[in-house]
Design a protein around this motif. Sequence first.
Motif, PDB file in Angstrom:
ATOM      1  N   LEU A  78       0.904  -1.105   0.025  1.00 56.41           N
ATOM      2  CA  LEU A  78      -0.017  -0.064  -0.008  1.00 56.41           C
ATOM      3  C   LEU A  78       0.735   1.226  -0.105  1.00 56.41           C
ATOM      4  O   LEU A  78       1.774   1.393   0.845  1.00 56.41           O
ATOM      5  CB  LEU A  78      -0.971   0.024   1.263  1.00 56.41           C
ATOM      6  CG  LEU A  78      -1.747  -1.238   1.237  1.00 56.41           C
ATOM      7  CD1 LEU A  78      -2.609  -1.054   2.639  1.00 56.41           C
ATOM      8  CD2 LEU A  78      -2.576  -1.483   0.197  1.00 56.41           C
ATOM      9  N   GLY A  79       0.684   2.047  -0.927  1.00 58.77           N
ATOM     10  CA  GLY A  79       1.636   3.095  -1.316  1.00 58.77           C
ATOM     11  C   GLY A  79       0.837   4.502  -0.766  1.00 58.77           C
ATOM     12  O   GLY A  79      -0.311   4.740  -0.443  1.00 58.77           O
ATOM     13  N   LYS A  80       1.499   5.728  -1.139  1.00 55.58           N
ATOM     14  CA  LYS A  80       1.026   6.797  -1.160  1.00 55.58           C
ATOM     15  C   LYS A  80       0.096   7.347  -2.124  1.00 55.58           C
ATOM     16  O   LYS A  80       0.120   6.568  -3.123  1.00 55.58           O
ATOM     17  CB  LYS A  80       2.279   8.088  -1.082  1.00 55.58           C
ATOM     18  CG  LYS A  80       1.882   9.566  -0.999  1.00 55.58           C
ATOM     19  CD  LYS A  80       3.027  10.289  -0.847  1.00 55.58           C
ATOM     20  CE  LYS A  80       3.865  10.380  -1.975  1.00 55.58           C
ATOM     21  NZ  LYS A  80       4.729  11.458  -1.871  1.00 55.58           N
ATOM     22  N   GLY A  81      -0.841   7.968  -1.762  1.00 62.40           N
ATOM     23  CA  GLY A  81      -1.835   8.530  -2.620  1.00 62.40           C
ATOM     24  C   GLY A  81      -2.879   7.484  -2.987  1.00 62.40           C
ATOM     25  O   GLY A  81      -3.498   7.492  -4.394  1.00 62.40           O
ATOM     26  N   HIS A  82      -3.213   6.646  -2.256  1.00 62.19           N
ATOM     27  CA  HIS A  82      -4.295   5.330  -2.324  1.00 62.19           C
ATOM     28  C   HIS A  82      -4.004   4.585  -3.429  1.00 62.19           C
ATOM     29  O   HIS A  82      -4.786   3.895  -4.367  1.00 62.19           O
ATOM     30  CB  HIS A  82      -5.563   6.018  -2.364  1.00 62.19           C
ATOM     31  CG  HIS A  82      -6.016   7.047  -1.527  1.00 62.19           C
ATOM     32  ND1 HIS A  82      -6.172   6.468  -0.265  1.00 62.19           N
ATOM     33  CD2 HIS A  82      -6.200   8.298  -1.591  1.00 62.19           C
ATOM     34  CE1 HIS A  82      -6.561   7.220   0.706  1.00 62.19           C
ATOM     35  NE2 HIS A  82      -6.546   8.474   0.017  1.00 62.19           N
ATOM     36  N   ARG A  83      -2.617   4.332  -3.881  1.00 63.29           N
ATOM     37  CA  ARG A  83      -2.293   3.551  -4.837  1.00 63.29           C
ATOM     38  C   ARG A  83      -1.764   2.222  -4.251  1.00 63.29           C
ATOM     39  O   ARG A  83      -1.297   1.991  -3.064  1.00 63.29           O
ATOM     40  CB  ARG A  83      -0.930   4.117  -5.712  1.00 63.29           C
ATOM     41  CG  ARG A  83      -1.414   5.222  -6.478  1.00 63.29           C
ATOM     42  CD  ARG A  83      -0.147   5.833  -7.153  1.00 63.29           C
ATOM     43  NE  ARG A  83       0.558   6.589  -6.338  1.00 63.29           N
ATOM     44  CZ  ARG A  83       1.687   7.272  -6.725  1.00 63.29           C
ATOM     45  NH1 ARG A  83       2.156   6.974  -8.062  1.00 63.29           N
ATOM     46  NH2 ARG A  83       2.578   7.894  -6.009  1.00 63.29           N
ATOM     47  N   PRO A 172      11.509   5.967  -5.443  1.00 59.48           N
ATOM     48  CA  PRO A 172      10.784   7.105  -4.775  1.00 59.48           C
ATOM     49  C   PRO A 172       9.619   7.761  -5.474  1.00 59.48           C
ATOM     50  O   PRO A 172       8.787   8.129  -4.707  1.00 59.48           O
ATOM     51  CB  PRO A 172      11.942   8.147  -4.524  1.00 59.48           C
ATOM     52  CG  PRO A 172      13.160   7.215  -4.849  1.00 59.48           C
ATOM     53  CD  PRO A 172      12.762   6.096  -5.774  1.00 59.48           C
ATOM     54  N   ALA A 173       9.505   7.651  -6.712  1.00 64.98           N
ATOM     55  CA  ALA A 173       8.421   8.014  -7.673  1.00 64.98           C
ATOM     56  C   ALA A 173       7.115   7.490  -7.177  1.00 64.98           C
ATOM     57  O   ALA A 173       6.127   7.794  -7.366  1.00 64.98           O
ATOM     58  CB  ALA A 173       8.455   8.203  -8.820  1.00 64.98           C
ATOM     59  N   ALA A 174       7.323   5.933  -6.961  1.00 63.57           N
ATOM     60  CA  ALA A 174       6.004   4.985  -6.847  1.00 63.57           C
ATOM     61  C   ALA A 174       5.620   5.065  -5.443  1.00 63.57           C
ATOM     62  O   ALA A 174       4.427   4.767  -5.328  1.00 63.57           O
ATOM     63  CB  ALA A 174       6.655   3.618  -7.012  1.00 63.57           C
ATOM     64  N   LEU A 175       6.448   5.452  -4.561  1.00 68.85           N
ATOM     65  CA  LEU A 175       5.932   5.625  -2.942  1.00 68.85           C
ATOM     66  C   LEU A 175       5.100   7.154  -3.013  1.00 68.85           C
ATOM     67  O   LEU A 175       4.163   7.361  -2.360  1.00 68.85           O
ATOM     68  CB  LEU A 175       7.149   5.791  -1.991  1.00 68.85           C
ATOM     69  CG  LEU A 175       7.280   4.343  -1.556  1.00 68.85           C
ATOM     70  CD1 LEU A 175       8.591   4.505  -0.715  1.00 68.85           C
ATOM     71  CD2 LEU A 175       6.353   3.470  -0.919  1.00 68.85           C
TER      72      LEU A 175
END
Length: 175
Positions: A78-83, A172-175
Amino acid sequence: MAEIQQQAAGPPKGGKRRAKKMSTKIDMTPMVDLAFLLLTFFMLTTTFAKPYVMQLTMPVKSTEHTDVARNRALTIILGKGHRVHYFLGLNAPNDKTVPVPELHTTTFAANGIRQVLLARRQQQPGLVVLIKPSADSKYQDMIDILDEMSITEQKKYALVKITQDDLTLLSPAAL
């Protein structure tokens, strides 16, 4: 209820006769009683919102370490921005025989992680889902992924701490 009070007539003065002044006094007690009766009636006859709960069966605490077969595992991060980031298998960079997993990103929409879970469960009947919340994920993301496990009738899933290897797999862009 309401009553009319008359003022006492004073001594008659010469000439003109004045009309008697009448004042009204409204008793508000019955109206207040009625308001409280209606309020009580509506409070007692209404149905309160029932809380939505999900049945969650937790395993017995054990000190044993349970290994999951790589071909039966689906790892969800589970990542940042509900991704939602996921990959098939396990992330084991120390084991040179295992290739680096291919990371995919989706959302919690009906055509997102739900379709991935359903398709993977058809391919691999004994699927085990490993859910790893990152530090940037929200509590609502955890609720949503547990709802997806319930909707897709996933029998085996586990909440696992995210490892440093998983963080390095994510850019880092994916998080």
